[in-house]
Design an enzyme around this catalytic site. Structure first.
Site, mmCIF file in Angstrom:
data_model
loop_
_atom_site.group_PDB
_atom_site.id
_atom_site.type_symbol
_atom_site.label_atom_id
_atom_site.label_comp_id
_atom_site.label_asym_id
_atom_site.label_seq_id
_atom_site.Cartn_x
_atom_site.Cartn_y
_atom_site.Cartn_z
ATOM 1 N N ASP A 1 22.255 33.696 -13.233
ATOM 2 C CA ASP A 1 22.896 34.138 -11.993
ATOM 3 C C ASP A 1 22.299 35.443 -11.477
ATOM 4 O O ASP A 1 22.159 35.636 -10.273
ATOM 5 C CB ASP A 1 24.401 34.304 -12.220
ATOM 6 C CG ASP A 1 25.105 32.959 -12.346
ATOM 7 O OD1 ASP A 1 24.583 31.957 -11.831
ATOM 8 O OD2 ASP A 1 26.176 32.905 -12.966
ATOM 9 N N GLY A 2 21.951 36.351 -12.387
ATOM 10 C CA GLY A 2 21.351 37.613 -11.962
ATOM 11 C C GLY A 2 20.027 37.394 -11.256
ATOM 12 O O GLY A 2 19.724 38.036 -10.247
ATOM 13 N N ASP B 1 39.860 52.483 -12.252
ATOM 14 C CA ASP B 1 38.442 52.516 -12.600
ATOM 15 C C ASP B 1 37.524 52.206 -11.422
ATOM 16 O O ASP B 1 36.319 52.431 -11.515
ATOM 17 C CB ASP B 1 38.161 51.501 -13.715
ATOM 18 C CG ASP B 1 38.647 51.988 -15.075
ATOM 19 O OD1 ASP B 1 39.201 53.102 -15.142
ATOM 20 O OD2 ASP B 1 38.497 51.253 -16.063
#
Length: 294
Positions: free
Chosen positions: A69-70, A173
């Site tokens: 996917d990257g 976060d």
């Protein structure tokens, strides 16, 4: 429609990718298909013609992406909105964006080159980082735009607006603004919903919010999101599709909206989203059989 010129985009850090690419190139050349890659790629096969990226985008009719996917996300960025269909061949861990597993590609090759496929248009997301009224950076992603706290910091505070309307004051976060494509990525891991591709919406998803009851929300894709960084001793990090992070400073303003360009995904079957969810997200030990495509 028949395909006579193909581009290759591959992640050679994956084991077996170089050998697979050589097999693909040999099959394409045997069918009198011209094969191209960019001059900054790692291809050394003599049957691959290397072109500058701009020339490549004017030449090829199809981009084959070999990796996970990257790799697919990086390829989508490099296409820079060019109207070129992309076909993913999975050599990664999950390969949710890949249409085919390796064992399914070669039996399907003649069908692919004959243009016997459909194209799905996926929306992208654009973000503009503004500091003291000046544009600092502009980034585009297929999956998402993310603001993350510095790992050495405690929490950051973000004021989020949709147009003139306050969405919420988030403390935690960070924040993910994702497309439907990105709903299966980081946003999903952070508790966000799965969105069917083609749905016109954006997901606004807080990361580890420090208040109970804070959840992701869905907004129309034609709306914009404005995020203001109000707290964070070390600032925060801004990233699109998990690459090229940049530092945000206190007081920075991030404007996020639908990008003007789309990504074209090749599909060889109906409703691939559900099949991918079943085989790759609910039970990754299962893989599709070849006869599923026949």
């Amino acid at each position: 429609m028949s395909i006579t010129s193909v581009g290759l985009y591959a992640n050679f850090e994956r084991e077996g990718v170089e050998d697979l690419c050589d097999e693909i190139i040999a099959e394409l050349v045997q069918r009198n298909v011209r094969v191209y890659a960019t001059t900054d790629s790692a291809f050394t096969n003599i049957d691959v013609e290397l072109l500058p990226r701009r020339s490549l985008l004017k030449t090829i009719e199809l981009m084959l992406v070999i990796g996970g996917d990257g790799t697919f996300l990086r390829a989508a960025t490099d296409l820079a909105g060019a109207p070129i269909p992309m076909l993913g061949i999975n050599k990664g861990h999950l390969g949710f964006l890949s249409e085919l597993e390796v064992e399914d590609f070669f039996p399907m090759l003649d069908r692919i080159l004959a243009g016997e496929f459909s194209i799905e248009y996926r929306m992208k997301i654009a973000a503009t980082l503004i500091r003291d009224g000046e544009i600092i950076a502009e980034i585009i992603g297929l999956n998402d735009v993310v603001i993350n706290r510095n790992p050495l910091d405690n929490t950051i505070a973000l004021d989020v607006y949709m147009g003139e309307a306050l969405v919420d004051h988030y403390r935690g976060d960070g924040l993910i603004v994702a497309t439907p494509t990105g709903s299966t990525g980081y946003s999903f891991s952070a508790g966000g919903p799965l969105i069917y591709p083609g749905t016109d919406c954006l997901i606004v998803n807080p990361i580890c919010a420090h208040l109970m009851g804070v959840r992701s929300i869905i907004i129309p894709a034609d709306e914009s999101v404005d995020v203001f960084l109000g707290r964070g001793r070390s600032g925060a990090y801004l990233v699109a599709d998990g690459v090229n992070p940049m530092l945000m400073q206190l007081g920075d303003h991030l404007h996020v909206e639908r990008a003007p360009s789309t990504v074209q995904l090749v599909h060889l079957r109906d409703h691939p989203f559900f099949q991918a969810v079943h085989t790759k997200m609910l039970n990754t030990s299962e893989r599709r059989s070849r006869d599923y495509y026949e």
